[in-house]
Design a protein around this motif. Structure first.
Motif, short mmCIF file in Angstrom:
data_model
loop_
_atom_site.label_atom_id
_atom_site.label_comp_id
_atom_site.label_asym_id
_atom_site.label_seq_id
_atom_site.Cartn_x
_atom_site.Cartn_y
_atom_site.Cartn_z
N SER A 297 35.00 44.09 45.16
CA SER A 297 34.59 42.72 44.89
C SER A 297 33.19 42.47 45.43
CB SER A 297 35.60 41.73 45.45
OG SER A 297 35.31 41.46 46.79
N LYS A 298 32.82 43.15 46.53
CA LYS A 298 31.44 43.05 47.01
C LYS A 298 30.50 43.66 45.98
CE LYS A 298 31.58 41.93 51.70
NZ LYS A 298 32.47 42.69 52.59
N LEU A 302 30.51 39.27 44.51
CA LEU A 302 31.16 38.07 45.01
C LEU A 302 30.78 37.85 46.48
CD1 LEU A 302 34.79 38.37 43.61
CD2 LEU A 302 32.99 36.86 42.83
N LEU A 306 34.42 33.99 48.52
CA LEU A 306 35.15 34.18 47.27
C LEU A 306 35.97 35.46 47.31
CD1 LEU A 306 32.76 33.05 44.40
CD2 LEU A 306 34.85 31.98 45.22
N THR A 307 35.42 36.51 47.97
CA THR A 307 36.19 37.76 48.10
C THR A 307 37.52 37.48 48.78
OG1 THR A 307 34.16 38.99 48.34
CG2 THR A 307 36.15 40.06 49.09
N LEU A 310 39.67 35.01 46.30
CA LEU A 310 40.09 35.48 44.98
C LEU A 310 40.69 36.88 45.02
CD1 LEU A 310 37.08 34.22 42.84
CD2 LEU A 310 39.31 33.16 43.15
#
Lengths: 395, 361
Positions: A297-298, A302, A306-307, A310
């Motif tokens: 996700s990084k 994001l 948010l990581t 979500l």
């Protein structure tokens, strides 16, 4: 004669070697044994009750109870029926369970996160807490808080006081009670409108994001609406809320909300004990989300907030929720330890005093067990529904 | 092209560096460390004073407890009651033998490569209960009889937990097999049994055992209070045990069941020789964990009037001769339970790591 036999199918196994016949046989036998045992028990019980002069049936529920209960959420006095004592006990059980669930969850999540903290000192203290609390019997902890801590508190005249509103002494914990005045309905209306607005904003932003890709600060806007709207309504209606502060009258406090020491001791012990288990569940849930997920996700760009929201939390919750519900269930069942210190919960009032006075052991035990069975089935039903909703959808 | 020599990074060692990364990595971590550290320092001192420095260890009676610290003298003088209950002093060697045998059977389980520890474990599960059944109540082989109403303290706690777990194991295995059975009626009966017992709190089970069991039995048949409590605990515990064992049965790959079928083994041989040895090995940590929770739950028997270790302490702290010894009594019991439970849970975590044969993946 012999030729006709050759055409027919080879004979199957003898009936006592046929697994289907065997299965049927065993099931019929076990069912018969269960019925026989049940019949013997019922027969014994009926003859025993007859010889002791105990009548069967639920007629006793309508009779007058004749004993007082130190704490009741539903109106109650000694002239009311045994059926009423059931409701008093049940509401008291549900009250302490609900209070325990809330505080244990908050404390458990805090300690579980602290256990994973990068701060060495905080992580070790969380570990120490968990390892000490969960290896000591709950009943002992309840006794400790009730007999060793709360009974040793000062008398009402020297009570521990926080800001003139909160008093703690050996008679219990005294809190100010909110008293809604005329016009508070406007505030409730505002709360309702704010919730509706927040929900519709969420639906609208989701639709817009899917269509255009634009992100709307849903959380901040909804939070602002939820806080500001009721606040505005509160002041428009002329602050229709007063606080009833507890005050020393004679030898004891009057006014406000009183939490009896039995409730406080049970609440503290249940919360601390269950929190130590919840903390471990939270820790293992967070650790179960593999590093690759965070890194992916990084890599998608994001931001860390948010990581967390979500990617990490939804996956951790999938691991956390099932054992968490079983801890809630344990807490509800453990609240029955109230009997030991005299908090009037379902077991203490109904299975204790009512049973002793009426002697209707079978009926009372059956009702009490049915209540716990219902609570536990309801909780596991919700858990299964939730599990189905969040389970990994494999396509 | 210019080449600059890049030095190798410094090793992250040394106390200062360690503190910087683990305690003061950011401003809020530093603040947290300072606040928590302050609270810790201010609470450890008085605690240490109370437990050791100001505490009373020596003396003859309540009058010697005058210091500001804990009165451990109380625990010391009542220790015999806390361990044996009302068991007669001159017969306590019988209980001591059982304690020694229990330790001999199970302490080696913590030590790897202890010679014959498997056989000691098997002795602990089979021979030990038989010896205990003869030795503790007495009444046979010329041993003086000691009624169960005189048993109490730590001894009773251990008896309840040990018999509870030992008796619930076979019932739990049968229930777990029943729940996984293909026969709908047997499966249904087992599911109902397991779910009903798991849903109700142990207190209601104990109440039921002490109030309703006498009603269930025919005239003239009655059990002692201890036996009634044990029946309740065993039934309740076997439902939990069944769920633990079911977890193990489900973790065994299908191929094992099918291979046993292909070899032509019948149901009981398939289960006894192929499935259960693997499944039980997998769930040893789970069984140990249920043992820990049962061990803690045995304290509930004091509510129906049995004197386990907590019951023994609870009844003596009310003694007016000793002033305010509640905390000392509770701390002593808590310490006993903590040592047992923490030790056993460490053992089960170790075992879990060792037994992890990769079945689950």
């Amino acid at each position: 004669m012999k030729k006709q036999n050759v055409d027919s199918r080879p004979a199957g196994p003898k009936p006592w070697y046929d697994p289907r016949v065997r299965a049927l046989f065993f099931q019929v036998v076990s069912l018969a044994v269960v019925f026989w045992v049940g019949w013997v028990l019922i027969d014994n019980t009926l003859s025993n009750m007859q010889s002791r002069g105990i009548s069967t049936g639920f007629g006793f529920l309508g009779e007058s109870a004749g004993f007082g209960i130190i704490m009741h959420l539903v109106p109650y006095d000694a002239t009311m029926s045994y059926g009423r004592t059931f409701w008093v006990g049940l509401t008291n059980t549900l009250l302490v369970s609900a209070m325990g669930v809330i505080t244990a969850t908050i404390l458990g999540f805090v300690i579980g996160v602290a256990r994973l903290s990068s701060n060495w000192l905080v992580a070790k203290i969380a570990l120490l807490y968990i390892e000490i609390i969960r290896n000591i019997p709950l009943l002992l902890q309840i006794f400790f808080w009730y007999f060793a801590v709360l009974s040793n508190l000062p008398s009402p005249r020297q009570s521990v006081e926080v800001g003139g509103a909160l008093f703690l002494n050996n008679r219990g914990l005294y809190l100010p009670a909110p008293m809604t005045q005329d016009g508070f309905g406007l505030v409730w209306g505002a709360v309702l409108v704010a919730i509706l607005a927040a929900v519709s904003i969420r639906i609208w932003t989701k639709k817009r994001q899917l269509a255009t890709g634009q992100i709307f600060p849903t959380f901040k806007v909804s939070a602002a609406i939820l806080i500001l709207l009721p606040l505005v309504a509160f002041f428009m209606a002329g602050q229709p809320l007063e606080w009833d502060f507890p005050a020393l009258k004679g030898f004891n406090f009057g006014g406000g909300i009183t939490l009896i020491p039995e409730l406080v001791a049970l609440w503290i012990a249940l919360s601390l004990y269950t929190a130590s288990f919840i903390a471990e569940i939270v820790r293992s849930g967070i650790l179960s989300v593999s590093r690759g997920q965070t890194e992916a996700s990084k890599a998608l760009g994001l931001p860390s907030g948010l990581t967390l929201r979500l990617v990490v939390i939804p996956q951790a919750m999938r691991v956390i929720i099932p054992p968490l519900t079983s801890q809630y269930l344990n807490l509800v069942k453990n609240s029955s330890l109230a009997t030991a210190i005299g908090y009037p919960d379902l077991v203490a009032v109904f299975m204790g005093t009512t049973l002793n006075q009426t002697g209707q052991a079978v009926e009372v035990v059956a009702i009490t067990m049915a209540v716990y069975l219902t609570i536990s089935l309801l909780i596991s039903l919700f858990m299964n529904l939730y599990n189905r909703a969040v389970a990994i959808k494999e396509r | 092209m210019t080449e600059t020599m890049i030095k190798p990074p410094k090793r992250n060692l040394g106390p200062v560096k360690w503190m910087r990364t683990h305690l003061f990595s950011s401003w809020y971590n530093s603040l947290l460390t300072l606040v928590v550290g302050y609270l810790l320092v201010t609470s450890v001192g008085p605690l240490l004073n109370w437990v050791i420095l100001d505490a009373t260890f020596q003396g003859n009676g309540p009058d010697d407890c005058v210091g500001a610290g804990a009165c451990w003298l109380f625990v010391k003088q009542r220790l015999n009651f806390f361990i044996y209950g009302f068991y007669p002093d001159e017969l306590q060697w019988r209980v001591d033998i059982m304690f020694a045998l229990l330790a001999a059977a199970f302490v080696p389980q913590f030590i790897e490569r202890f010679p014959g520890r498997k056989w000691l474990g098997i002795f602990g599960m089979t021979g030990l209960p038989v010896i205990g059944y003869v030795l503790i109540p007495g009444g046979v082989l010329g041993l003086e009889e000691v009624g169960s109403s005189k048993w109490g303290g730590l001894m009773l706690t251990l008896i309840l937990a040990y018999i509870g777990i030992l008796a619930s194991l076979p019932i739990g295995v049968l229930l777990a097999l029943g729940r996984r059975s293909d026969m709908p009626i047997i499966r249904g009966l087992c599911v109902v049994f397991i779910e009903v017992w798991r849903a109700v709190p142990l207190i209601t089970v104990l109440f039921m055992a002490s109030v309703m069991l006498p009603l269930f039995l025919p005239d003239g048949v009655s059990f002692e209070k201890l036996v009634r409590a044990l029946i309740g605990i065993t039934l309740w515990q076997s439902a939990y045990m069944a769920e633990v064992i079911r977890g193990g049965l489900q973790a065994i790959p299908r191929g094992q069941y099918e291979a046993a079928d292909a070899l032509g083994l019948g149901y009981w041989r398939k289960m006894g020789l192929v499935i259960l040895p693997q499944a039980l090995k997998l769930v040893i940590p789970g069984i140990v964990n249920t043992f820990i929770s049962l061990f803690k739950d045995t304290t509930l028997v004091l509510i129906i009037g049995l004197f386990d270790i907590l019951g023994a302490v609870q009844s003596t702290i009310a003694d007016p001769a000793w002033q305010n010894v509640a905390i000392e009594g509770y701390v002593f019991v808590a310490f006993c339970f903590w040592v047992f439970c923490f030790g056993i849970s460490r053992y089960s975590q170790n075992l879990e790591r060792k037994l992890d044969t990769g079945h689950k993946t």
